[in-house]
Design an enzyme around this catalytic site. Sequence first.
Site, PDB file in Angstrom:
ATOM      1  N   THR A   1      -3.223  -9.962  -2.350  1.00 29.83           N
ATOM      2  CA  THR A   1      -3.285 -11.246  -3.048  1.00 29.83           C
ATOM      3  C   THR A   1      -4.347 -12.101  -2.365  1.00 29.83           C
ATOM      4  OG1 THR A   1      -0.936 -11.062  -3.498  1.00 29.83           O
ATOM      5  CG2 THR A   1      -1.929 -13.247  -3.785  1.00 29.83           C
TER       6      THR A   1
ATOM      7  N   GLY B   1       0.817  -1.228   0.000  1.00 32.69           N
ATOM      8  CA  GLY B   1       0.000   0.000   0.000  1.00 32.69           C
ATOM      9  C   GLY B   1       0.840   1.262   0.000  1.00 32.69           C
TER      10      GLY B   1
ATOM     11  N   ASP C   1      -4.648   3.276   7.736  1.00 33.39           N
ATOM     12  CA  ASP C   1      -4.337   2.028   8.432  1.00 33.39           C
ATOM     13  C   ASP C   1      -4.825   2.135   9.859  1.00 33.39           C
ATOM     14  OD1 ASP C   1      -2.731  -0.258   9.581  1.00 33.39           O
ATOM     15  OD2 ASP C   1      -1.858  -0.232   7.581  1.00 33.39           O
TER      16      ASP C   1
ATOM     17  N   LYS D   1       3.219 -18.463   1.236  1.00 34.35           N
ATOM     18  CA  LYS D   1       1.800 -18.202   1.559  1.00 34.35           C
ATOM     19  C   LYS D   1       0.921 -18.412   0.322  1.00 34.35           C
ATOM     20  CE  LYS D   1       0.608 -13.704   1.997  1.00 34.35           C
ATOM     21  NZ  LYS D   1      -0.475 -13.233   1.128  1.00 34.35           N
TER      22      LYS D   1
ATOM     23  N   THR E   1      -3.202 -10.751   4.045  1.00 32.35           N
ATOM     24  CA  THR E   1      -4.051 -11.934   3.814  1.00 32.35           C
ATOM     25  C   THR E   1      -3.247 -13.157   4.265  1.00 32.35           C
ATOM     26  OG1 THR E   1      -3.228 -11.846   1.526  1.00 32.35           O
ATOM     27  CG2 THR E   1      -5.437 -11.017   1.908  1.00 32.35           C
ATOM     28  N   PRO E   2      -3.119 -13.337   5.599  1.00 38.00           N
ATOM     29  CA  PRO E   2      -2.227 -14.373   6.135  1.00 38.00           C
ATOM     30  C   PRO E   2      -2.690 -15.793   5.826  1.00 38.00           C
ATOM     31  CG  PRO E   2      -3.180 -13.011   7.895  1.00 38.00           C
ATOM     32  CD  PRO E   2      -3.875 -12.651   6.635  1.00 38.00           C
TER      33      PRO E   2
ATOM     34  N   VAL F   1      -4.727  -4.921   2.468  1.00 36.03           N
ATOM     35  CA  VAL F   1      -4.496  -5.432   3.827  1.00 36.03           C
ATOM     36  C   VAL F   1      -3.816  -6.790   3.732  1.00 36.03           C
ATOM     37  CG1 VAL F   1      -6.494  -4.196   4.749  1.00 36.03           C
ATOM     38  CG2 VAL F   1      -6.775  -6.549   3.954  1.00 36.03           C
TER      39      VAL F   1
ATOM     40  N   CYS G   1       5.413 -13.631   0.411  1.00 31.98           N
ATOM     41  CA  CYS G   1       4.458 -14.056  -0.617  1.00 31.98           C
ATOM     42  C   CYS G   1       4.561 -15.517  -1.063  1.00 31.98           C
ATOM     43  CB  CYS G   1       4.617 -13.170  -1.849  1.00 31.98           C
ATOM     44  SG  CYS G   1       4.161 -11.462  -1.516  1.00 31.98           S
TER      45      CYS G   1
END
Length: 483
Positions: free
Chosen positions: A128, A13, A33, A275, A88-89, A86, A272
């Site tokens: 993502t 972001g 945020d 995950k 995305t765990p 945001v 990335c």
Amino acid sequence: MVKICCIGAGYVGGPTMAVIALKCPSVEVAVVDIWDKRIAAWNSDQLPIYEPGLDDVVKQCRGKNLFFSTDVKKHVKEADIVFVSVNTPTKTTGLGAGKAADLTYWESAARMIADVSESSKVVVEKSTVPVKTAEAIEKILSHNSKGIKFQILSNPEFLAEGTAIQDLFNPDRVLIGGRETPEGQEAIQALKDVYAQWVSEDRIITTNLWSAELSKLAANAFLAQRISSVNAMSALCEATGANVSQVSHAIGKDTRIGPKFLNTSVGFGGSCFQKDILNLVYICECNGLPEVAEYWRQVVKINDYQKSRFVNRVVASMFNTVSTKKIAILGFAFKKDTGDTRETPAIDVCKGLLVDKAELSIYDPQVTQDQIQRDLTLRKFDWDHPIHLQPVNPTSCFNVDQVKVVRDAYEATKGAHGICILTEWDEFKSLDYNKIYENMQKPAFIFDGRYVIDADKLREIGFIVFSIGKPLDAWLKDMPAVV
Ligand code: NAD
Ligand code: UDX
């Protein structure tokens, strides 16, 4: 004036919006945020992330058409286009734990957009996300009682850390997916107009929503697969006396393969690759495609194997024990030119050595002591939550006295039995290795997981050298590691 709001002031972001503000002076950009300290840092001289060139871009636009704020609702309400960037765990508990994407943050952002909006908006997926997420988001947004219309676009980000500004200035492509309806096409055009300020038309690709969402996961899976392929070869090189650099060079000359992303390493890291592949695996399983899921899972398995085989090599070479031995760790970030440690291979390597009771002395030019201590104590996947939401009492499998974080490479290596190079920082290439050798215990070992050093020169000094994927020293051949 078009107003853009981006929810999430993180690694994506922050830089992405700063570049949009720089390239589009007629657009007003607000990055918001819920993490107040992060926003305070964006508004200070010490930005919250280290990225070459970022300071300069932010300084040029901040306060003019670029704003950082914790007033999330106000800026969302005023915006024409809302980007959602945001985290995305990977889910850590419940259905799909260890694989599926946790969309808690995304969903809460979508609900908030629906609540506060008083006018129609284009909502852009920058995070993502699993393919088909836009459908779920549309359901949340369209179930408002205010008659407001939202158009959802997928605009995944392909920047790499360390080169983010360069990548944003000159992207290989910008991908925009949207609905194939007149309203969907209108929304695509509105976003295209923003990027067209500095990206040529032929590099802006438009697709349907699902293709855009899936292309992001596919791109990361393909990139990571190349690294796992070359890392798998590196193990075979060590076993046979072939040299992985020569193999990479030879195969990369084939224009169908190409030379990029063929550097063997101690394993890929970053927020990335792992995950997103795990997410892809889960989506395949949910769609009844276990063979496809297994194919991609193997990319992550080889990455884990590469990290553990590095640890085994270190321990086996040093007479099968590192207990109470000082090991210098040079580099902790997941790659050079970033202070980011998310999923860095250094975490697994350090933990492997700590379990064998090593005493670690860690140096990284960009990573703080607090960050390293936190990384070594957090449970798997817990890192991908805003810092204030991370577990308060993490468990750990080592004694805190076993880890020291120091200020330079000479201090880290003084009195050490061995050195592990885990990040390819340029400064490690020009260290005075004669001086380092003199100050180490003998025999002095160096394990290069990143091709930083000239192995032959170091052997001349007296070091026993292991370079991943290179023919082994006589010493290492005599001390075979269980891999
Ligand atoms: P990050 O963790 O650095 O930033 C995410 C931010 O979102 C955090 O500051 C968090 O506080 C904030 N946030 C979470 N929920 C919020 C809410 N409801 N309202 C306001 N703020 C909220 O993550 P990142 O690295 O910037 O990645 C963001 C997304 O982009 C992820 O989906 C990631 O997979 C994807 N991505 C990352 C990269 C990369 O290089 N880091 C590259 C491409 C895509
Ligand atoms: C990656 C993708 O490149 C980017 O397009 C996407 O948007 C986010 O994920 P990033 O993780 O920031 O970017 O860095 P990248 O340069 O891809 O490196 C990832 C990891 O792979 C690092 O640990 C790096 O050291 C390792 N790597 C990379 C190798 O081990 N060998 C290589 O040849 C290239």
